[in-house]
Design a protein around this motif. Structure first.
Motif, PDB file in Angstrom:
ATOM      1  N   MET A   1       0.722  -1.305  -0.053  1.00  0.00           N
ATOM      2  CA  MET A   1       0.039  -0.060  -0.072  1.00  0.00           C
ATOM      3  C   MET A   1       0.955   1.429   0.009  1.00  0.00           C
ATOM      4  O   MET A   1       1.728   1.329   0.752  1.00  0.00           O
ATOM      5  CB  MET A   1      -0.916   0.068   1.300  1.00  0.00           C
ATOM      6  N   GLN A   2       0.593   2.113  -0.938  1.00  0.00           N
ATOM      7  CA  GLN A   2       1.329   3.469  -0.943  1.00  0.00           C
ATOM      8  C   GLN A   2       0.514   4.584  -1.022  1.00  0.00           C
ATOM      9  O   GLN A   2      -0.607   4.517  -1.418  1.00  0.00           O
ATOM     10  CB  GLN A   2       2.150   3.519  -2.111  1.00  0.00           C
ATOM     11  N   VAL A   3       0.910   5.627  -0.083  1.00  0.00           N
ATOM     12  CA  VAL A   3       0.091   6.524   0.178  1.00  0.00           C
ATOM     13  C   VAL A   3       0.967   7.971   0.071  1.00  0.00           C
ATOM     14  O   VAL A   3       2.052   8.051   0.395  1.00  0.00           O
ATOM     15  CB  VAL A   3      -0.568   6.626   1.771  1.00  0.00           C
ATOM     16  N   GLU A   4       0.281   9.018  -0.731  1.00  0.00           N
ATOM     17  CA  GLU A   4       0.977  10.088  -0.574  1.00  0.00           C
ATOM     18  C   GLU A   4      -0.164  11.419  -0.872  1.00  0.00           C
ATOM     19  O   GLU A   4      -1.418  11.134  -1.154  1.00  0.00           O
ATOM     20  CB  GLU A   4       1.823  10.449  -1.992  1.00  0.00           C
ATOM     21  N   LYS A   5       0.229  12.585  -0.116  1.00  0.00           N
ATOM     22  CA  LYS A   5      -0.772  13.577  -0.164  1.00  0.00           C
ATOM     23  C   LYS A   5      -0.960  14.191  -1.622  1.00  0.00           C
ATOM     24  O   LYS A   5       0.072  14.673  -2.089  1.00  0.00           O
ATOM     25  CB  LYS A   5      -0.302  14.501   0.820  1.00  0.00           C
ATOM     26  N   SER A   6      -2.112  14.175  -2.192  1.00  0.00           N
ATOM     27  CA  SER A   6      -2.269  14.500  -3.564  1.00  0.00           C
ATOM     28  C   SER A   6      -2.855  16.043  -3.665  1.00  0.00           C
ATOM     29  O   SER A   6      -2.715  16.548  -4.588  1.00  0.00           O
ATOM     30  CB  SER A   6      -3.349  13.772  -4.152  1.00  0.00           C
ATOM     31  N   ALA A   7      -3.314  16.594  -2.506  1.00  0.00           N
ATOM     32  CA  ALA A   7      -3.740  18.077  -2.401  1.00  0.00           C
ATOM     33  C   ALA A   7      -3.905  18.438  -0.932  1.00  0.00           C
ATOM     34  O   ALA A   7      -4.151  17.953   0.043  1.00  0.00           O
ATOM     35  CB  ALA A   7      -5.066  17.902  -3.386  1.00  0.00           C
ATOM     36  N   GLU A   8      -3.800  19.834  -1.029  1.00  0.00           N
ATOM     37  CA  GLU A   8      -3.972  20.548   0.178  1.00  0.00           C
ATOM     38  C   GLU A   8      -4.925  21.673  -0.072  1.00  0.00           C
ATOM     39  O   GLU A   8      -4.455  22.629  -0.663  1.00  0.00           O
ATOM     40  CB  GLU A   8      -2.734  20.894   1.221  1.00  0.00           C
ATOM     41  N   LEU A   9      -6.113  21.833   0.460  1.00  0.00           N
ATOM     42  CA  LEU A   9      -7.045  22.816   0.077  1.00  0.00           C
ATOM     43  C   LEU A   9      -7.214  23.795   1.202  1.00  0.00           C
ATOM     44  O   LEU A   9      -7.742  23.404   2.245  1.00  0.00           O
ATOM     45  CB  LEU A   9      -8.227  22.214  -0.478  1.00  0.00           C
ATOM     46  N   SER A  10      -6.898  24.923   1.018  1.00  0.00           N
ATOM     47  CA  SER A  10      -7.136  26.046   1.964  1.00  0.00           C
ATOM     48  C   SER A  10      -8.221  26.954   1.627  1.00  0.00           C
ATOM     49  O   SER A  10      -8.548  27.222   0.461  1.00  0.00           O
ATOM     50  CB  SER A  10      -5.870  26.588   2.295  1.00  0.00           C
ATOM     51  N   GLY A  11      -8.921  27.759   2.491  1.00  0.00           N
ATOM     52  CA  GLY A  11      -9.930  28.449   2.236  1.00  0.00           C
ATOM     53  C   GLY A  11     -10.871  28.711   3.466  1.00  0.00           C
ATOM     54  O   GLY A  11     -11.391  30.050   3.749  1.00  0.00           O
ATOM     55  N   HIS A  12     -10.975  27.881   4.401  1.00  0.00           N
ATOM     56  CA  HIS A  12     -11.744  27.770   5.794  1.00  0.00           C
ATOM     57  C   HIS A  12     -10.892  28.570   6.504  1.00  0.00           C
ATOM     58  O   HIS A  12      -9.810  28.679   6.719  1.00  0.00           O
ATOM     59  CB  HIS A  12     -11.964  26.463   6.075  1.00  0.00           C
ATOM     60  N   GLN A  13     -11.585  29.390   7.397  1.00  0.00           N
ATOM     61  CA  GLN A  13     -11.006  30.460   8.437  1.00  0.00           C
ATOM     62  C   GLN A  13     -11.177  29.978   9.545  1.00  0.00           C
ATOM     63  O   GLN A  13     -10.377  30.460  10.478  1.00  0.00           O
ATOM     64  CB  GLN A  13     -11.438  31.812   8.279  1.00  0.00           C
ATOM     65  N   ASN A  14     -11.896  28.793   9.470  1.00  0.00           N
ATOM     66  CA  ASN A  14     -12.127  28.175  11.192  1.00  0.00           C
ATOM     67  C   ASN A  14     -12.014  26.538  10.907  1.00  0.00           C
ATOM     68  O   ASN A  14     -11.925  26.257  10.096  1.00  0.00           O
ATOM     69  CB  ASN A  14     -13.447  28.603  11.640  1.00  0.00           C
ATOM     70  N   PRO A  15     -11.948  25.826  12.143  1.00  0.00           N
ATOM     71  CA  PRO A  15     -11.995  24.415  12.240  1.00  0.00           C
ATOM     72  C   PRO A  15     -13.175  24.026  11.357  1.00  0.00           C
ATOM     73  O   PRO A  15     -14.240  24.529  11.201  1.00  0.00           O
ATOM     74  CB  PRO A  15     -12.266  24.187  13.677  1.00  0.00           C
ATOM     75  N   ILE A  16     -12.733  22.700  10.549  1.00  0.00           N
ATOM     76  CA  ILE A  16     -13.860  22.159   9.836  1.00  0.00           C
ATOM     77  C   ILE A  16     -14.140  20.833  10.580  1.00  0.00           C
ATOM     78  O   ILE A  16     -13.361  19.956  10.936  1.00  0.00           O
ATOM     79  CB  ILE A  16     -13.051  21.686   8.279  1.00  0.00           C
ATOM     80  N   TYR A  17     -15.578  20.645  10.828  1.00  0.00           N
ATOM     81  CA  TYR A  17     -15.997  19.478  11.306  1.00  0.00           C
ATOM     82  C   TYR A  17     -16.747  18.539  10.417  1.00  0.00           C
ATOM     83  O   TYR A  17     -16.922  17.292  10.784  1.00  0.00           O
ATOM     84  CB  TYR A  17     -17.012  20.112  12.506  1.00  0.00           C
ATOM     85  N   ALA A  18     -17.211  19.271   9.166  1.00  0.00           N
ATOM     86  CA  ALA A  18     -18.253  18.347   8.560  1.00  0.00           C
ATOM     87  C   ALA A  18     -17.474  18.011   6.984  1.00  0.00           C
ATOM     88  O   ALA A  18     -17.023  18.744   6.385  1.00  0.00           O
ATOM     89  CB  ALA A  18     -19.546  18.840   8.336  1.00  0.00           C
ATOM     90  N   LEU A  19     -17.898  16.701   6.619  1.00  0.00           N
ATOM     91  CA  LEU A  19     -17.247  16.419   5.283  1.00  0.00           C
ATOM     92  C   LEU A  19     -18.315  15.491   4.555  1.00  0.00           C
ATOM     93  O   LEU A  19     -19.140  14.537   5.095  1.00  0.00           O
ATOM     94  CB  LEU A  19     -16.148  15.748   5.511  1.00  0.00           C
ATOM     95  N   ALA A  20     -18.628  15.625   3.250  1.00  0.00           N
ATOM     96  CA  ALA A  20     -19.453  14.757   2.475  1.00  0.00           C
ATOM     97  C   ALA A  20     -19.106  14.633   1.199  1.00  0.00           C
ATOM     98  O   ALA A  20     -18.604  15.741   0.471  1.00  0.00           O
ATOM     99  CB  ALA A  20     -21.057  15.301   2.435  1.00  0.00           C
ATOM    100  N   VAL A  21     -19.043  13.426   0.654  1.00  0.00           N
ATOM    101  CA  VAL A  21     -18.622  13.430  -1.012  1.00  0.00           C
ATOM    102  C   VAL A  21     -19.916  13.419  -1.724  1.00  0.00           C
ATOM    103  O   VAL A  21     -20.966  12.780  -1.525  1.00  0.00           O
ATOM    104  CB  VAL A  21     -18.061  11.785  -0.995  1.00  0.00           C
TER     105      VAL A  21
END
Length: 302
Positions: A1-21
């Protein structure tokens, strides 16, 4: 198994609690202690737009399969319903006055389940958005919901350290699972429905048999709370995310630890609590959000 970070998305100004695909490939939605729910592109690794403004923190987001809707659960107890076709909020579901911590849908029944700090779970009709009924699950907070793949059981993780299992047909209580020593923050059923995994503020993972409800295994998984659990859509693995800033990948057939994504392992991961994780539709990426205000995408090769 190989893992690497493919993206880092910034823009939120405060903690992020929720995520949906999204059901639309390559699209995700995030929310937190900001003033809006945000749409992102995983294909372009870019911000798309703020979907709609919110008056208070967003603790949960859900996109039910087969419906062009997004539900956002707010700290004040409201649930905003956004229609993708009309591109606007079409309704606000009002039944709770305390924070909404989780939202899940039952595909076979066209029902939506909403877990609240008031200890209840409200059940809504996805077609007309009317309240069907409300279940008083606990005297304290219901933090998370897990729905079995066969739509037979639903599990609720509670602040009183228990996991309460109900029959999905008529919402009658089936079993209370005791064992965690602190509140249960995360739940996920194994895709074939053999077992249920619970994660707690006690940093433990517990594997429960779905027929006998016996404890199959206890795993000392993290240093701090297990905030999120996500099974891979096709491969025999599941991921956990923790307040200890790490993400771990486990075998879903042998419960062995296969990968640690952490700064101690030299990975450029989050600097604060990892609050939610989710696999992309194709299973090639794991998305994570954190108190550090960042959205990260991790590319996997199995």
């Amino acid at each position: 198994m190989q893992v690497e970070k493919s993206a880092e998305l910034s823009g939120h100004q405060n903690p992020i609690y929720a995520l949906a695909v999204s059901q639309k490939p390559g699209i995700i939605f995030t929310g937190g202690n900001d003033k809006g729910v945000v749409e992102w592109s995983l294909q372009n690794n870019a911000f798309i737009k703020v979907m709609f403004p919110v008056p208070t923190s967003v603790y949960s987001i859900h996109c039910p399969e087969g419906f062009p809707l997004l539900f956002a659960g707010l700290r004040n107890g409201d649930i905003f319903v956004f229609d993708f076709i009309q591109q606007k909020i079409i309704s606000t579901l009002k039944n709770h006055q305390k924070p909404i911590f989780d939202i899940k849908s039952v595909p076979g029944k066209n029902e939506l389940l909403v877990a609240c700090e008031d200890g209840s779970v409200s059940v809504w009709n996805l077609e007309d958005l009317n309240l069907v009924h409300s279940i008083q699950v606990s005297a304290d907070t219901v933090r998370c919901i897990g729905i079995s793949p066969q739509n037979k059981q639903v599990a609720f993780g509670c602040r009183d350290n228990t996991v309460r299992v109900y029959d999905l047909e008529d919402y009658t209580p089936v079993k209370t699972l005791n064992g965690h020593t602190l509140p249960v923050f995360s739940l996920a059923y194994e895709p074939s429905g053999k077992y249920l995994v619970s994660g707690s503020r006690d940093a433990q993972l517990k594997i429960w048999d779905c027929k006998s409800f016996d404890l199959i295994q206890n795993i000392s998984a993290h240093l701090f709370a297990v905030n999120s659990i996500a099974f891979h859509p096709t491969q025999p693995y599941f991921a956990t995310a923790s307040m200890d800033k790490s993400i771990k990948i486990w075998g879903s057939d042998d419960f062995k630890l296969y990968k640690i994504i952490s700064r101690e392992k030299g990975m450029p991961v989050h600097r604060l609590s990892v609050n939610k994780i989710a696999w992309s539709l194709d299973g090639n990426k794991l998305i994570s959000v954190s108190d550090d205000k960042m959205v990260m995408s991790w590319a996997f090769r199995f």
